[in-house]
Design an enzyme around this catalytic site. Sequence first.
Site, short mmCIF file in Angstrom:
data_model
loop_
_atom_site.label_atom_id
_atom_site.label_comp_id
_atom_site.label_asym_id
_atom_site.label_seq_id
_atom_site.Cartn_x
_atom_site.Cartn_y
_atom_site.Cartn_z
N HIS A 75 2.14 2.10 -3.32
CA HIS A 75 1.14 3.13 -3.64
C HIS A 75 1.92 4.38 -3.72
CE1 HIS A 75 -2.18 -0.06 -3.37
NE2 HIS A 75 -1.24 -0.62 -3.95
N ASP A 115 1.02 -1.17 0.07
CA ASP A 115 0.10 0.11 -0.16
C ASP A 115 0.90 1.38 0.01
OD1 ASP A 115 -2.31 1.91 0.57
OD2 ASP A 115 -3.33 0.25 1.11
#
Length: 389
Positions: free
Chosen positions: A238, A215
């Site tokens: 991310h 993430d």
Amino acid sequence: MSPLVISTLLFISFASSSLVRSAKYSVLSYGAKPDGKTDSTKAFAAAWSQACASTKPATLYVPKGIFSLSQVIFQGPCKNNAILVSVAGSLVAPSDYGLIGGAKNWLVFEHVNGVTLSGGTLDGQGAGLWSCKKSGKSCPSGATSLEFSNSNNIVITGLTSLNSQMFHIVINACQNVKVKGVRVSAAGNSPNTDGIHVSSSTSVTILNSRIGTGDDCVSIGPGTSNLWIENVACGPGHGISIGSLGQDVQEAGVQNVTVKTTTFTGTENGVRIKSWGRPSNGFARNILFQHAVMNNVQNPIIIDQNYCPGNKNCPGQASGVQISDVTYQDIHGSSAKEIAVKFDCSKKYPCTGIKLEDINLTYQNQPAEASCTNARGAASGLVQPTSCL
Ligand SMILES: *[C@@H]1O[C@H](CO)[C@@H](O)[C@H](O)[C@H]1NC(C)=O
Ligand SMILES: *[C@@H]1O[C@H](CO)[C@@H](O)[C@H](O)[C@H]1NC(C)=O
């Protein structure tokens, strides 16, 4: 005696007394076993409570070896404000995620002042929980591996965090925190395993760290101000993300954030600001993204104010989050998608004061493209893709 002799004697007695005065507590003295099997939770808690109760500076020492731990709460306030937690070994969470997966966090420092956490490896053993989540079964949300909350004057240095169930490191409601030389590693497809999450905190610095995860490498939540991030390598992951903001109607803003000298490799985003597409009084302002290298990044520069996962509770609504004074300076490299610069701002509160300076992002060795919706600002220097502001 002459003043010089007196002050020399005072100095010597001060220096030696401060050595004598530092108390050392080894977890081994409280029954911890470095064998990777024995549950050492109680021993860690007991050693901490002694270090915390010490009226002199204290060292909590964890030697080499593998220590098996379930949830440990390093509770303050303490009787001294100089505690060194010096870790040579590895701390390992239970492999059965059922044991701590329902708790918010695994290792948590609360209401402490002047704590330095140095060295050590944390292994959250998150893989079991990740596959549960990916199977669509109902699973606990998972524990953050390390959290500091409501704490001041904290240093985290030389720490390695592997395979957390949820976030790796959380800094929440803290002031004056330095994170340096940290390494975070989890699979690129592991859900919700943010590297470092900062929220409701002031004067946090993140330096010289390497984060690969499933993430956000760093996520910056509401109520963060005076955040400095420098020399961070991100990937997989991310990207470095301000947000998600605007989840709540009443929400503290984010301001004065510098993200400097970063490298993104194969990440979903580079530098991102993200808000829910629904009413809120939140904001993000005075943000500087400077000196970033993008290697095959899907969205190198992105503002997304229409976040609405599953199109639930927000379709068609405008974000209330006001984004202003965001500067992108010296950002170059390659985009994995044609659109390398995307400003998708709120139709109710357009982004203002967006500045692009010295940008060169390519897509398949050609200039990439830019897309603007409700975004105002200016470009200067070389800006490729051609600015849409
Ligand atoms: C912005 O944050 C930095 C630390 O990141 C701090 O040194 C500076 O004083 C802050 N500026 C303002 C105006 O608060
Ligand atoms: C932009 O970057 C590409 C790839 O590194 C390079 O070939 C090109 O010359 C750069 N453009 C300018 C105008 O500097």
